[in-house]
Design a protein around this motif. Structure first.
Motif, mmCIF file in Angstrom:
data_model
loop_
_atom_site.group_PDB
_atom_site.id
_atom_site.type_symbol
_atom_site.label_atom_id
_atom_site.label_comp_id
_atom_site.label_asym_id
_atom_site.label_seq_id
_atom_site.Cartn_x
_atom_site.Cartn_y
_atom_site.Cartn_z
ATOM 1 N N ASP A 206 12.748 58.639 68.027
ATOM 2 C CA ASP A 206 13.874 59.150 68.808
ATOM 3 C C ASP A 206 14.288 58.106 69.833
ATOM 4 O OD1 ASP A 206 13.577 60.328 71.820
ATOM 5 O OD2 ASP A 206 11.652 60.042 70.845
ATOM 6 N N ASP A 266 15.887 67.642 64.752
ATOM 7 C CA ASP A 266 15.841 66.885 66.005
ATOM 8 C C ASP A 266 16.743 65.646 65.861
ATOM 9 O OD1 ASP A 266 15.264 65.744 68.388
ATOM 10 O OD2 ASP A 266 13.123 65.515 68.092
ATOM 11 N N ASN A 267 16.144 64.497 65.536
ATOM 12 C CA ASN A 267 16.914 63.251 65.635
ATOM 13 C C ASN A 267 17.572 62.794 64.337
ATOM 14 O OD1 ASN A 267 16.098 62.800 68.408
ATOM 15 N ND2 ASN A 267 14.050 62.559 67.524
ATOM 16 N N PHE A 301 20.547 64.531 73.955
ATOM 17 C CA PHE A 301 19.278 63.790 74.029
ATOM 18 C C PHE A 301 19.314 62.495 73.211
ATOM 19 C CE2 PHE A 301 16.001 66.125 76.468
ATOM 20 C CZ PHE A 301 16.803 67.155 76.926
ATOM 21 N N SER A 303 19.685 60.949 70.572
ATOM 22 C CA SER A 303 19.690 60.730 69.120
ATOM 23 C C SER A 303 19.720 61.996 68.284
ATOM 24 C CB SER A 303 18.473 59.881 68.730
ATOM 25 O OG SER A 303 17.329 60.272 69.445
ATOM 26 N N ASP A 304 19.960 63.169 68.912
ATOM 27 C CA ASP A 304 19.896 64.409 68.122
ATOM 28 C C ASP A 304 21.066 64.525 67.132
ATOM 29 O OD1 ASP A 304 17.695 64.859 69.664
ATOM 30 O OD2 ASP A 304 18.145 66.953 70.058
#
Ligand code: F6P
Ligand code: MG
Length: 459
Positions: A206, A266-267, A301, A303-304
């Motif tokens: 991330d 997430d990323n 955040f 790189s999400d």
């Protein structure tokens, strides 16, 4: 008698819980993040917007230049508020989620009457999420660049820099994917564990923890697994496997409907590729018949994954100049067309709430997750929200830290990048702390932590 050692706090429902992590605690990881990492991220955001001035001019003329200037001015003001520990301000952009954010601020104010709600004094989880929402506001208030993704360059770069690892992963997967129906369960389980661990370690990549500096995957993701195994502090992958196998038996015997697995992503970059490969495996092995991906509705955040990142990644993979990789991408596109894969971005994922608030604050999302057979939560921030980002004792059970959150069997796949960790054997946390003081934040350790809210339903 309370169950938790240390200083306790009460939440809005009156429950006794450990205090939220906060920059109040000088020298803590939360403090260092708010003091150093967040301003660095904001400075990079400002630089990116400034660097793209000519592009805005080419696209929108003088209006683009004005928008660039005003956005930078709002962001500089934001950075100053943060660095001088000013009060958290209500949002003014009138976007659909603004009221929810402003209600949350009011709740913080009511809960801490004796103290101002500010960057260094309030819960870290709240102020960090709020920073990304204020970046959104600064851009939104300045059309025509309202929807510009300031983190796009970093996410794209991280995808391309992990290209070799992606090729290795797709080639590995294609090598047994053709023959999936003849693979016995013990071997299938081995493949599952490998791809699960690749997806787990994909979370190392991330860009928020490194404040935007390159963090892409360079080594072979499969070969690294054996060496990394030691660093998995909690490994509930057996429970995960049995959940999937039991659901498959029920589906095959006609007792249950088909199996749906939800990924709370997430990323973007390599981590997303690893998630898509795992999702692909679950479908082609017959362990699942439907996958839902949940991403963010605005850049978050660093790189999400947003909807644009999601579709872009599939298109890039399809267009790769490598056979296995492009074959994989073409299949992913097909899954999307057929609807066996789908992408969703509920606003709750970009709210500051811990997940135990979901049922009350986003009942529709909670109800959706309740219809999944398994929910995989990727990454560190999701873990922080699962556990409320509180100062839990390391031996407290995951079930306890979830505080009633359990729409379906769920599993966190997370590399440790924030100082919250539950569910460890007694003594383990203390030993790690004495050997490696930064074990919870250095990204070297990981957990595969499972919770089944309704174990009886499995039999
Ligand atoms: O800024 C800290 C943080 O919230 C950490 O918890 C974590 O390092 C990062 O940002 C986000 O990590 P992930 O992408 O794994 O959620
Ligand atoms: Mg992230």
């Amino acid at each position: 008698m309370t169950k938790f050692p240390g200083i306790m706090a009460t939440d809005q429902t009156g429950d006794v819980v450990p205090p939220s992590l906060s920059a109040k605690s000088v020298g803590s990881f939360a403090y260092l993040t708010v003091r150093d990492r967040l301003p660095t991220i904001l400075t990079k955001v400002i630089d990116t917007i400034h660097r793209n001035k000519n592009k805005f001019f080419e696209e929108y003329g003088e209006e683009g230049i004005q928008a660039e200037k005003q956005t930078i001015s709002l962001l500089s003001k934001l950075r100053n508020e943060l660095q001088t520990d000013k009060p958290i301000l209500a949002l003014t952009d009138g976007l659909d989620d603004a009221d929810a954010w402003n209600r949350y601020l009011q709740r913080q104010t009511d809960q801490h009457e004796d103290q101002e709600v500010s960057w260094f004094k309030s819960p870290w989880l709240y102020v960090e999420c709020y920073m990304y929402r204020r970046i959104r506001e600064a851009l939104w208030l300045n059309p025509p660049i309202s929807d510009y993704d300031v983190f796009n360059e970093g996410k794209t770069q991280s995808y391309f820099e992990s290209q070799q690892a992606t090729i290795t992963l797709c080639t590995y997967f294609e090598s047994f994917n053709k023959n999936m129906e003849n693979i016995p369960d013990n071997l299938l389980c081995e493949y599952f564990n490998k791809l699960l661990q690749v997806s787990l370690w994909g979370n190392k990549c991330d860009l928020s923890i490194s404040a935007g500096v390159d963090n892409s995957q360079k080594a072979s993701p499969i070969e690294s697994l054996a060496a990394f195994k030691l660093f998995i502090l909690v490994d509930d992958s057996d429970s995960l496997w049995s959940t999937l196998v039991t659901t498959r038996q029920q589906t095959q015997s006609g007792k249950g409907r088909s199996c749906r697995v939800d990924f709370v992503l997430d990323n973007a970059g390599f981590e997303l590729v690893t998630d898509l490969v795992l999702a692909d495996f679950l479908l082609s092995s017959g362990l699942a018949q439907e996958i839902r991906f949940h991403g963010k509705s605005f850049p978050w955040f660093v790189s999400d994954v947003t909807v644009e990142d999601f579709h872009w990644t599939i298109r890039q993979t399809m267009a790769a100049n490598h056979r296995s990789m492009s074959q994989t991408g073409v299949r992913w596109q097909q899954y999307m067309k057929e609807g066996v894969w789908s992408y969703h971005d509920h606003p709750f994922w970009t709210h500051p709430h811990e997940f135990c608030d979901m049922e009350a604050n986003a009942p529709d999302l909670y109800a959706t997750l309740q219809t999944a057979d398994l929910v995989l939560f990727k990454g560190d921030l999701n873990y922080r929200k699962l556990t409320g980002d509180r100062d839990w004792d390391h031996t407290v059970g995951f079930d306890t830290a979830l505080r009633g959150f359990g729409p379906a069997p769920l599993c966190s796949l997370r590399t440790l990048k924030a100082n919250v960790q539950v569910g460890l054997q007694p003594g383990r946390g203390n030993k790690l702390s004495s050997q490696e003081p930064d074990w919870m934040t250095c990204g070297k350790y990981a957990v595969i932590q499972f919770h089944n809210p309704n174990p009886d339903k499995q039999d």
